[in-house]
Design a protein around this motif. Structure first.
Motif, PDB file in Angstrom:
ATOM      1  N   ALA A 187     -39.448 -99.079 -39.969  1.00 46.51           N
ATOM      2  CA  ALA A 187     -40.920 -99.367 -39.412  1.00 46.51           C
ATOM      3  C   ALA A 187     -41.427-100.460 -40.213  1.00 46.51           C
ATOM      4  N   ARG A 188     -40.744-101.049 -41.399  1.00 49.76           N
ATOM      5  CA  ARG A 188     -40.850-102.246 -42.013  1.00 49.76           C
ATOM      6  C   ARG A 188     -40.102-103.549 -41.311  1.00 49.76           C
ATOM      7  N   VAL A 189     -39.268-103.163 -40.904  1.00 52.45           N
ATOM      8  CA  VAL A 189     -38.430-104.269 -40.150  1.00 52.45           C
ATOM      9  C   VAL A 189     -38.586-104.508 -38.510  1.00 52.45           C
ATOM     10  N   GLU A 190     -38.984-103.598 -38.063  1.00 46.07           N
ATOM     11  CA  GLU A 190     -39.230-103.795 -36.539  1.00 46.07           C
ATOM     12  C   GLU A 190     -40.102-104.933 -36.207  1.00 46.07           C
ATOM     13  N   GLY A 221     -27.356-110.023 -35.313  1.00 44.35           N
ATOM     14  CA  GLY A 221     -28.100-108.653 -35.854  1.00 44.35           C
ATOM     15  C   GLY A 221     -27.440-108.378 -37.309  1.00 44.35           C
ATOM     16  N   TRP A 222     -25.914-108.543 -37.351  1.00 47.77           N
ATOM     17  CA  TRP A 222     -25.408-108.361 -38.816  1.00 47.77           C
ATOM     18  C   TRP A 222     -25.852-109.042 -39.889  1.00 47.77           C
ATOM     19  N   MET A 223     -26.029-110.416 -39.533  1.00 48.61           N
ATOM     20  CA  MET A 223     -26.622-111.462 -40.636  1.00 48.61           C
ATOM     21  C   MET A 223     -28.101-111.043 -41.004  1.00 48.61           C
ATOM     22  N   ASN A 224     -28.674-110.710 -39.997  1.00 46.75           N
ATOM     23  CA  ASN A 224     -30.041-110.356 -40.002  1.00 46.75           C
ATOM     24  C   ASN A 224     -30.407-109.223 -40.946  1.00 46.75           C
ATOM     25  N   GLY A 225     -29.543-108.047 -40.654  1.00 40.83           N
ATOM     26  CA  GLY A 225     -29.563-106.873 -41.435  1.00 40.83           C
ATOM     27  C   GLY A 225     -29.239-107.157 -42.858  1.00 40.83           C
ATOM     28  N   SER A 239     -30.024-108.442 -32.036  1.00 37.75           N
ATOM     29  CA  SER A 239     -30.038-107.000 -31.446  1.00 37.75           C
ATOM     30  C   SER A 239     -30.669-106.284 -32.811  1.00 37.75           C
ATOM     31  N   ASP A 240     -31.673-105.600 -32.372  1.00 32.44           N
ATOM     32  CA  ASP A 240     -32.317-104.652 -33.298  1.00 32.44           C
ATOM     33  C   ASP A 240     -31.263-103.604 -33.809  1.00 32.44           C
ATOM     34  N   TYR A 241     -30.643-102.792 -32.852  1.00 32.05           N
ATOM     35  CA  TYR A 241     -29.697-101.818 -33.330  1.00 32.05           C
ATOM     36  C   TYR A 241     -28.505-102.340 -34.137  1.00 32.05           C
ATOM     37  N   ALA A 242     -28.122-103.488 -33.981  1.00 31.36           N
ATOM     38  CA  ALA A 242     -27.201-104.022 -34.695  1.00 31.36           C
ATOM     39  C   ALA A 242     -27.809-104.565 -36.472  1.00 31.36           C
ATOM     40  N   THR A 243     -28.908-104.813 -36.337  1.00 31.54           N
ATOM     41  CA  THR A 243     -29.673-105.192 -37.490  1.00 31.54           C
ATOM     42  C   THR A 243     -29.728-103.861 -38.304  1.00 31.54           C
ATOM     43  N   THR A 285     -28.538 -99.619 -42.436  1.00 32.21           N
ATOM     44  CA  THR A 285     -28.047 -98.381 -42.571  1.00 32.21           C
ATOM     45  C   THR A 285     -26.884 -98.266 -43.463  1.00 32.21           C
ATOM     46  N   GLY A 286     -25.712 -99.116 -43.011  1.00 29.84           N
ATOM     47  CA  GLY A 286     -24.614 -99.032 -43.683  1.00 29.84           C
ATOM     48  C   GLY A 286     -24.965 -99.739 -45.172  1.00 29.84           C
TER      49      GLY A 286
END
Length: 259
Positions: A109-112, A200-204, A151-155, A160-161
């Motif tokens: 919810a914070r990141v979306e 998305g990976w970089m973003n996450g 990609s939000d899913y990738a982020t 999560t990982g």
């Protein structure tokens, strides 16, 4: 076909009310519109590579990798958490991890809103918006007109990982491999360009590094750590181990990245 929405939000089960934890407020998160590279421009090598990967992965329809991508596309934080069970080495049951599920829900919810601003910045069309090729999810129509990058899913999968790596450090390599596969599933599905996922990976990674420094988030991690260690060390007799067939599909996916 599965119908998948844009977000992953899922409220904790009423049977397992979420304990209090980090609020949705906090200091401003890093702005991806500053640190992320723009998506590949038209008629560049990067754009051509994205198009080639999209076309090549359409032939995987019906394969084991395709089915794994369909599972990864399921809606909800609980499904995303369960997807890391093979990587963790034991079943990550949301029903037995209410504090962790609540932490991930709050994180999302914070990141979306941050991801939404990033998507609006570049407003990149999705790969299937102009091409009628197979998708592993039913995601045409209005969703086809929503931005693709990043990609939000990738982020969120990468974040999560990172959470699970903090909680289960001896499984970091397996967990982050699964986070990579989770993002790549969006490419296999055909709902994102490959460069959407790498962004998305970089973003996450950047967003998680920032959130990890916040005191209330760190407290939530501590509570989740106690919970997940208890489940790992003393799993209920009725909770089955991760499915060996699904774990084998993940191993194969890890060895065959879309590229």
């Amino acid at each position: 076909m599965l119908v998948v929405g844009m977000g992953l939000a899922m409220s904790p089960s009423p049977a397992h009310p979420a304990p209090s934890g980090p609020s949705l407020s906090g200091p401003p998160l890093p702005d991806g519109r500053v640190f992320l590279p723009p998506p590949p421009a038209a008629e560049t090598a990067g754009s051509a590579a994205d198009a080639s990967i999209f076309a090549d992965t359409r032939v995987q329809e019906g394969s084991g990798r395709w089915k794994l991508a369909q599972r990864d596309a399921r809606h909800g934080v609980g499904h995303m958490l369960s997807a890391f069970s093979c990587a963790a080495g034991f079943t990550l049951s949301p029903a037995h991890l209410p504090r962790l599920e609540a932490l991930l829900t709050r994180m999302e919810a914070r990141v979306e809103p941050v991801i939404a601003l990033e998507k609006a910045q570049w407003n990149r069309p999705r790969p299937y918006s102009a091409m009628e090729l197979p998708l592993c999810v039913a995601e045409r129509g209005e969703v086809a007109h929503t931005p693709s990058y990043p990609s939000d899913y990738a982020t969120l999968g990468w974040m999560t990982g990172a959470v699970l790596s903090d909680l289960l450090p001896t499984r970091t390599a397996q967990i982050m491999r699964r986070a990579r596969i989770y993002g790549e599933s969006r490419v296999i599905c055909g709902v994102h360009w490959h460069s959407d996922v790498t962004a998305g990976w970089m973003n996450g990674a950047v967003l998680y590094t920032a959130m990890r420094q916040e005191a209330d988030f760190a407290q939530g991690l501590d509570a989740a750590r106690t919970e997940i260690e208890a489940l790992r060390d003393h799993p209920p007799a009725h909770l089955p181990p991760p499915d060996p067939g699904e774990c084998a599909q993940e191993d194969d996916a890890a060895a065959h990245s879309p590229q």
